[in-house]
Every structure is written in C-alpha cells, then in structure tokens.
Motif scaffolding. Structure first.
Motif, PDB file in Angstrom:
ATOM      1  N   PHE A  12      -3.874 -22.426 -28.591  1.00  0.00           N
ATOM      2  CA  PHE A  12      -5.049 -23.294 -28.571  1.00  0.00           C
ATOM      3  C   PHE A  12      -5.514 -23.584 -27.147  1.00  0.00           C
ATOM      4  CE2 PHE A  12      -2.781 -24.210 -32.528  1.00  0.00           C
ATOM      5  CZ  PHE A  12      -3.797 -24.021 -33.450  1.00  0.00           C
ATOM      6  N   ALA A  15      -8.729 -21.983 -25.423  1.00  0.00           N
ATOM      7  CA  ALA A  15     -10.098 -22.481 -25.565  1.00  0.00           C
ATOM      8  C   ALA A  15     -10.546 -23.164 -24.278  1.00  0.00           C
ATOM      9  CB  ALA A  15     -10.191 -23.448 -26.740  1.00  0.00           C
ATOM     10  N   ALA A  80      -9.201 -15.344 -29.584  1.00  0.00           N
ATOM     11  CA  ALA A  80      -9.939 -15.993 -28.503  1.00  0.00           C
ATOM     12  C   ALA A  80     -11.235 -15.208 -28.297  1.00  0.00           C
ATOM     13  CB  ALA A  80      -9.116 -16.013 -27.228  1.00  0.00           C
ATOM     14  N   ARG A  82     -14.569 -14.382 -26.450  1.00  0.00           N
ATOM     15  CA  ARG A  82     -15.019 -14.503 -25.059  1.00  0.00           C
ATOM     16  C   ARG A  82     -16.536 -14.410 -24.963  1.00  0.00           C
ATOM     17  NH1 ARG A  82     -16.172 -10.529 -21.322  1.00  0.00           N
ATOM     18  NH2 ARG A  82     -16.102 -11.210 -19.145  1.00  0.00           N
ATOM     19  N   PHE A 136     -13.878 -19.174 -23.421  1.00  0.00           N
ATOM     20  CA  PHE A 136     -13.193 -18.743 -24.636  1.00  0.00           C
ATOM     21  C   PHE A 136     -13.348 -19.813 -25.711  1.00  0.00           C
ATOM     22  CE2 PHE A 136     -11.023 -16.397 -21.304  1.00  0.00           C
ATOM     23  CZ  PHE A 136     -10.915 -15.128 -21.866  1.00  0.00           C
ATOM     24  N   ARG A 137     -13.633 -19.348 -26.905  1.00  0.00           N
ATOM     25  CA  ARG A 137     -13.653 -20.216 -28.080  1.00  0.00           C
ATOM     26  C   ARG A 137     -12.796 -19.558 -29.156  1.00  0.00           C
ATOM     27  NH1 ARG A 137     -19.798 -21.499 -29.364  1.00  0.00           N
ATOM     28  NH2 ARG A 137     -19.850 -19.247 -29.668  1.00  0.00           N
ATOM     29  N   ILE A 138     -12.255 -20.340 -30.046  1.00  0.00           N
ATOM     30  CA  ILE A 138     -11.347 -19.805 -31.053  1.00  0.00           C
ATOM     31  C   ILE A 138     -12.141 -19.405 -32.286  1.00  0.00           C
ATOM     32  CG2 ILE A 138      -9.389 -20.317 -32.568  1.00  0.00           C
ATOM     33  CD1 ILE A 138      -8.305 -22.114 -30.359  1.00  0.00           C
ATOM     34  N   SER A 139     -12.082 -18.122 -32.584  1.00  0.00           N
ATOM     35  CA  SER A 139     -12.828 -17.562 -33.714  1.00  0.00           C
ATOM     36  C   SER A 139     -11.913 -17.408 -34.922  1.00  0.00           C
ATOM     37  CB  SER A 139     -13.396 -16.194 -33.313  1.00  0.00           C
ATOM     38  OG  SER A 139     -13.916 -15.506 -34.424  1.00  0.00           O
ATOM     39  N   VAL A 158     -16.376 -20.717 -35.651  1.00  0.00           N
ATOM     40  CA  VAL A 158     -15.934 -20.807 -34.264  1.00  0.00           C
ATOM     41  C   VAL A 158     -15.603 -22.251 -33.935  1.00  0.00           C
ATOM     42  CG1 VAL A 158     -16.585 -20.441 -31.852  1.00  0.00           C
ATOM     43  CG2 VAL A 158     -17.338 -18.822 -33.603  1.00  0.00           C
ATOM     44  N   GLN A 160     -14.529 -24.811 -30.652  1.00  0.00           N
ATOM     45  CA  GLN A 160     -14.584 -24.877 -29.201  1.00  0.00           C
ATOM     46  C   GLN A 160     -13.857 -26.115 -28.695  1.00  0.00           C
ATOM     47  OE1 GLN A 160     -18.647 -25.311 -27.838  1.00  0.00           O
ATOM     48  NE2 GLN A 160     -19.178 -26.724 -29.481  1.00  0.00           N
ATOM     49  N   LYS A 161     -13.402 -26.014 -27.451  1.00  0.00           N
ATOM     50  CA  LYS A 161     -12.779 -27.172 -26.818  1.00  0.00           C
ATOM     51  C   LYS A 161     -13.832 -28.256 -26.647  1.00  0.00           C
ATOM     52  CE  LYS A 161      -9.713 -28.415 -22.998  1.00  0.00           C
ATOM     53  NZ  LYS A 161      -9.040 -27.936 -21.759  1.00  0.00           N
ATOM     54  N   LEU A 368     -10.411 -29.935 -30.239  1.00  0.00           N
ATOM     55  CA  LEU A 368     -11.335 -28.903 -30.692  1.00  0.00           C
ATOM     56  C   LEU A 368     -12.356 -29.497 -31.645  1.00  0.00           C
ATOM     57  CD1 LEU A 368      -8.698 -26.125 -31.534  1.00  0.00           C
ATOM     58  CD2 LEU A 368     -10.139 -26.217 -29.487  1.00  0.00           C
TER      59      LEU A 368
END
Length: 754
Positions: A12, A15, A80, A82, A136-139, A158, A160-161, A368
C-alpha cells in the motif's frame, strides 16, 4: 484492521508520488486472485469487503442486478498503476518527431511555421520511465466472462493516497487568493470532491491556465480570429450576433433522440429576445452550460443547435468549415461526456446528479480513497467508453478545443496541453513535476504539431479514429471532419480533396480498410455543396476517398507513410465548366526507377513495362458526358493507368449471411493461373457468387517499408464494365510488380474514378 493472506501481500505504501530511488517506487502486482474467494472473505478481510462492494455496485449499474455474470472463472488483480509526467510525455513526443524525420522517405510541404512543441532541441531520448518521478495509484482490475460474447470484460477501480487533514475542494479557497494553489507537503494526494460541484474550482483552473500557460495552450493557427458569429449571451438568455472580436465558451454534447430546441429562420427574432432562452425552454445540458459559463466569468456560450440556423443550408455551409475557428478560439469547451442527449444535464451542477460518496480508509498506515474516475472496461482513458467518444461530430470538437472542462458521471476534469486536473485530487502542484493524463491517449495531447512528418502521421491517426465514430446522418461524413482538415491546413499548408491531402494524393489513395468485407460499405448519404452564386447541389461521396465509406480505415495500423513513394500517376480534377486541372503532388519519387538497383537486390524483377509516359493528360474532350449530365464533376478523378482483367474467386467461410459475407483472401486468377496478391480491402459480394471477372487498376505503390524491396503495386478493384464511363473503387489489393508484368492483356487506359 484485518487482512487476508492475499491482501496482506499488497504494498500500500506504493501509492503516492515517488521519485526514482525511493524504496516505495514500486511496480508491484498481485494477479489472478479468484473473485469468489475474495467475496467469501468479505466479512473477515477489510479490503476484500471493499473490493466485493465495488464489484457488486458495478454489476448492478451495468446489468441492472445480479445473476447474469458467471463468476466461476472470474479473477481480481491488484497493481501499482503509474501515471506519467508531462516531461516524459514531451520527451516521447520529441522522440516521435525525431523518428519521423529519420525514417523513410520525406516530402516537402510549403510551410513556414516552426515546430512549436515546447520541446528542447537536443533530441536526447536515453531516459526510461524509471528516470521520472511517478504518481502511483492502486488499481483493482476484475476479469469476468462477457455474458453477451465470447471474450472477457471487467471493471477497473482505482484507489489513491488521500490527504488526511485538509482533503476537500472548499479548502482551496479558504487558504489561498485568486490564481494561487496551496502548497502541499506531499503533492498529488486525493481529496473528496463535493456531490454538488464547486464552480469556483473550474474558474480558477481556467484563470490559472490563461495566466500561467499562455500560448502553450494554443496550437499554431493562422485562421481568422474575428468573423461573423452568433452566440448565447448567458445572463440575458438570448442570442446575439457579433462581428467584432469576442471571447466565448463552446459546448460539446450529444443531441440524442430527445426533442431539441433549434434555431430556425422563422424563430431568429425570438431567439434574440432577452429571456427567451429560459430554463423551461432550453434543454437541460445547454442551460446548465449557460449557468456554468456565467459562474466561471464568461459572457458568451456557443452551442451548435442554437447558434446556427438549422434549416438554412447556405448558413450551414458557411459555419461548418469554421468549426476549427469556433472551437480553437474558444476560451474553453464544456464537454458533456456523461449524457446521452441534450436533456441529460451536466452532472454535479444540481443536487442529486452525482451519487458516489467517497470514504477514506487507512491500511498499514496509508490513507486511501477510491477515485471517482469512470469504471471502464478494458480501456485506459477516462473518456474511452463514454457515449460522447462514439459520436462523429464530438470527435473534432474534442480535438480542436485548446482547453476543456470534461463532465463525467461522477467528477469534472480539466484538460489542456500543460495540465490535467480533476476534482478528486490535489493535482494543482506548480512547484512539483507535472503529472499528466489525457482523457483518451497521451499521443493526442500535442495533436497540432506543425512538424511536416508528424502532421502526416497525426492526419492518419485522426482519420482512423474518426472512421470508427458513428453519425446519425451519413451525409455528415465529411462535414464532421472539416474542422480538423482546416486546422491541418492552417498548420501545415496542406490542401485536401474529399478528405485526402492533395500533395500526397498518390499515396493517400491507397488507404486500406477493415479486413472483413461486412465491416466496410459505401456511404449512402449525399453531400451538399454550393457554387459561387449560392446554388446548392447534392452529389454522392467519391469511392476513391475514405470519406466515401462507412467502417474502420486502417490508415495507421497497416499503412506506411504518406511521404512514401507513389506510382507517379498524373491525377486531374474536373471542373463543372469542363476544364481539367492537374493535381500537384510530391514529386520526390518521380525518378525512382532510375535510382533502383534493379539487377542487384532482385534480379528476377525486370524494369516495369506497364507505364506509358506518352499518355498522361486528360482534356475536356476526354471527359464522359455523364460527368456533367449527372452533375458529379466534383467527385471525379481523371488519370491514365495500367489496367488488367482478372478473375476474383471467393472463398466462403460457411456462415449463412443474407447479404455480403466475411471473406479471407479471395484468389486472383487469370487463365486459371493464380497470382499472388494481398488484399487491403476485401470486396463485398452476394453470398451466392463464387467468382467474378473484374478490372484491376494501378493506383499507387505499397507504402509499407517492409514491402519496398518487393516493389509492391497497389490496384483498386472495379467492375468490368464502366457506368457510362465512370469507374468506382470496390476494393484494394497489392500485387508484386513482377506479377503485374506477367498479366496478359494489360491496357494503358484513361480512367474516370468517381
């Protein structure tokens, strides 16, 4: 917070914005987790619960309930994701220009413009993605069987932080003055977008772009900045006509099938009456755009249905070619990418029009929040799967707009050449590397480069994309692309004839199409045009131009370049008074035969014998009477070329079509001898037809680099008999020059291609 063994593997901390060398600069992935396993753990694992709820929300919205999807093979993948920086995208664009300059054959265009890309000139392209700071975001990607087909589909959500202290849009205006953005210890964090849009944000986006980006967000353009234009004065709720220089906002939306308020000759005076364009009379999307234009400090709005007299063909012919100026000179364009018609309204402009509530959560010390990006299926850009992205007219509206406010179902995006902002993220970070994402693909960010070789590539890209768009009226096939053609003309000096660049006509005429015959057909609508006296005429679209067909044109995927060599044929335009005019082309390859190493690379290929240089001219007396009796001179190309009669033998694939069938590689024969040929467009034909006699007519040379050593010729396939002297393209095929020379009965013929 409890996590299952699978979710515990997710990094995590990846992110957020990370620079190269940062330990969290991490392209992690966790693939192919069974979705049913995730759903079974939703009560025990916090993240599995979120992932399950996200999927069921999508399933409910996409299919109206549960049970239609078979989940036994469904999978979930985590990664992650991009997002590039603007510097990286510009570096790629510079490399693309350098490759265009270095590759293949070059033609010259009369163009005095410099390349205003904003790129440096050193040409260095040694940097890799790992050299740039990255967001970077978590997909979370789902893969499930398509219930309506044989493939796979699935949403992509998606996360995101997210900022933890001040994390909403309103905070911007509590802490900063006009045209300033708050400093962030950590840029590009997520924020909570309000359910009702705060138009102050959109105004600041606009004002900041104008003051800080300046001319970078205006492509090189030599068109008129002042002309007669009709606009909506948003406060007065009426139409005004202006000839002096003005500033306006443009609207791009779908008319749809709902009843639209349109300007007519008889209602022009009413539309000019203050208050006539009231909320109860104007379609919701248009009225919302009027409210928005006022909220961002603009006086005028341009809307096609209200600013062009819809029952006046001459006025349409005046303004349709000016779409480039209308959109390119607008302050910005409001794009309704969420609506299906003019009554949909702009999401976020009123209570109840946006519903997704964002709730931040913290896992392993990282806060997140799920973004409110559209949940797309198998696509990248947030506009890719919108209805707006399927329509013909909206294509040029989006491409021509220097700045855009893009309304999707749950949030609004800003897009210009120097920034891409969104309501749900603190992306306004002037002191940090600029993270950039285009609504479709990054290549379209700098579409109006004036580099000659990049211009021809962009032209082909635009044609290929546009050919896949839908039009309510097939007669709009050229009109809906004229603004793009005019912009290309302004930045490059190119002239266009029925959508093809005349300078590269010999290569452009060889455009290939979809490789299934049933996917491409002739355009059946009629095109309107006027003469110098204002008389209006109608004519069919020419078969020799891509605009005369409906279906995907492979002008980028399986085509070389327009600057490649051609067959040195001399093409003539036919004027209504009977005069003929030679179309001036790139002549760099005119003497190509003298420069070929004929007996070294391919000793089996003799020097071409199919040309007759003594007969290339077309005169008035040569033109068939039908050209004038049918009033089709504007769509006719006259030229001399080599022709041959061959048999085309079709191979059926066994499917029972009641019209033309799908074919693969019909055979080309003469006297029962098969000749090697490769189809660039497969001919349509009745299902019962096994073979037919046709004419092949040389039209050009293959533009693909790999085929140059093979000396491939391009021929159009036409009916054996002419139509009162007129010939029509039915398909296109490439054949080796050595094979063509072997054909019997070749004739150097006068051709009138319509």
């Amino acid at each position: 917070m409890e996590l299952c063994a699978d979710c515990d593997k997710i990094d995590f901390h990846a992110a957020g914005l990370h620079a190269p060398g940062d330990p969290d600069y991490n392209f992690f992935s966790l693939d192919d987790v069974p979705l049913l396993d995730v759903m079974a753990r939703q009560d025990e694992c916090f993240l599995c619960g979120i992932v399950t709820r996200t999927f069921t929300e999508w399933e409910q919205a996409a299919y109206g309930g549960f049970g239609r999807l078979h989940l036994e093979e469904a999978r979930v993948s985590f990664a992650a994701e991009r997002t590039k920086t603007l510097h990286e995208i510009e570096d790629n664009e510079l490399g693309e220009i350098n490759e265009s300059d270095e590759d293949g054959d070059k033609g010259e265009v009369n163009n005095d413009n410099n390349d205003n890309d904003g790129n440096n000139d050193d040409g260095d392209r040694d940097e890799s993605p790992m050299d740039f700071p990255s967001l970077f975001r978590i997909s979370v990607s789902y893969t499930v069987r398509d219930p309506e087909g044989n493939g796979w589909i699935g949403p992509n959500a998606v996360f995101q932080k997210c900022a933890t202290e001040v994390n909403n849009v309103a905070s911007i205006f509590n802490n900063t003055s006009s045209n300033e953005w708050p400093d962030h210890k950590e840029p590009y964090l997520g924020r909570i977008r309000p359910l009702v849009a705060d138009c102050r944000l959109f105004r600041r986006w606009k004002d900041y772009c104008i003051s800080s980006h300046g001319t970078k967000c205006w492509a090189p353009f030599n068109g008129p900045t002042a002309f007669r234009i009709r606009l909506i004065e948003v406060k007065q709720e009426c139409v005004v006509e202006l000839t002096e220089k003005a500033e306006w906002v443009a609207l791009s939306y779908l008319w749809g099938k709902s009843k639209n308020l349109t300007l007519k000759k008889e209602s022009l005076d009413q539309f000019k009456t203050p208050g006539f364009l009231s909320r109860d009379r104007v379609p919701k999307t248009i009225y919302d755009a009027m409210i928005l234009a006022d909220a961002i400090g603009e006086k005028y709005l341009w809307v096609d249905s209200i600013c062009i007299v819809q029952d006046d063909d001459l006025e349409k012919m005046e303004f349709i070619p000016r779409m480039d100026a209308i959109y390119r000179h607008s302050i910005l364009t409001i794009i309704d990418a969420a609506g299906s018609d003019s009554q949909s309204g702009l999401p976020g402009m009123h209570d109840g029009t946006r519903t997704q509530v964002q709730t931040p959560f913290t896992i392993k010390g990282v806060t997140l929040v799920r973004t409110v990006d559209p949940i797309n299926i198998n696509s990248v850009g947030y506009l890719a799967e919108s209805n707006w992205n399927t329509r013909g007219w909206t294509f040029q509206e989006g491409m021509l707009s220097p700045r855009a406010l893009i309304f999707t179902k749950e949030q609004v995006y800003w897009q210009c050449s120097q920034a891409s902002w969104c309501e749900d993220g603190f992306w306004e970070c002037p002191n940090s590397p600029t993270i950039y994402r285009h609504g479709l693909v990054d290549e379209l960010r700098n579409i109006w480069s004036s580099n000659p070789n990049l211009v021809e590539k962009r032209y082909r890209q635009l044609v290929e994309i546009y050919s896949q768009r839908k039009l309510s009226y097939e007669s709009d096939g050229l009109d809906a692309f004229k603004g793009i053609l005019e912009s290309l003309k302004q930045i490059s000096g190119l002239e266009f004839l029925w959508g093809l660049p005349t300078f590269y006509l010999g290569a452009a005429l060889t455009w290939p199409a979809h490789d299934e015959a049933i996917q491409v057909r002739r355009r059946i609508g009629l095109c309107k045009y006027s003469d110098s006296s204002g008389n209006i005429f109608e004519c069919p679209f020419p078969s020799w131009s891509w605009v005369g067909w409906v279906g995907k044109i492979h002008f980028e995927e399986v085509f070389g370049t327009l600057t490649s060599r051609h067959a040195s044929l001399v093409f003539h335009k036919i004027h209504p008074d009977g005069a003929t005019e030679i179309i001036q082309q790139n002549l760099e390859f005119k003497e190509k035969y003298a420069s070929r190493r004929w007996n070294k690379e391919e000793p089996d290929i003799p020097k071409p014998d199919w040309r007759d240089e003594s007969q290339t001219m077309i005169t008035r007396s040569d033109v068939p009477v039908s050209v004038f009796s049918r009033n089709v001179s504007t769509i006719v190309l006259g030229f001399w070329s080599s022709t041959a009669v061959v048999t085309v033998q079709y191979k059926h694939d066994g499917r029972d079509w009641d019209f033309d069938i799908k074919n693969k590689d019909p055979k080309v024969l003469q006297n029962e001898v098969e000749f090697r040929a490769q189809w660039g467009q497969i001919p349509r034909h009745p299902i019962e037809m096994e073979s037919e006699l046709v004419r092949f007519i040389i039209i050009g040379r293959c533009t693909l680099s790999a085929a140059r050593a093979k000396e491939e010729l391009i021929a159009i396939m036409a009916d054996l008999e002419t139509d009162e002297g007129l010939t029509y393209r039915r398909a296109i095929v490439s054949i080796r020059e050595s094979e063509w020379n072997k054909l019997e009965g070749k004739v150097w013929n006068r051709i009138f291609l319509a």
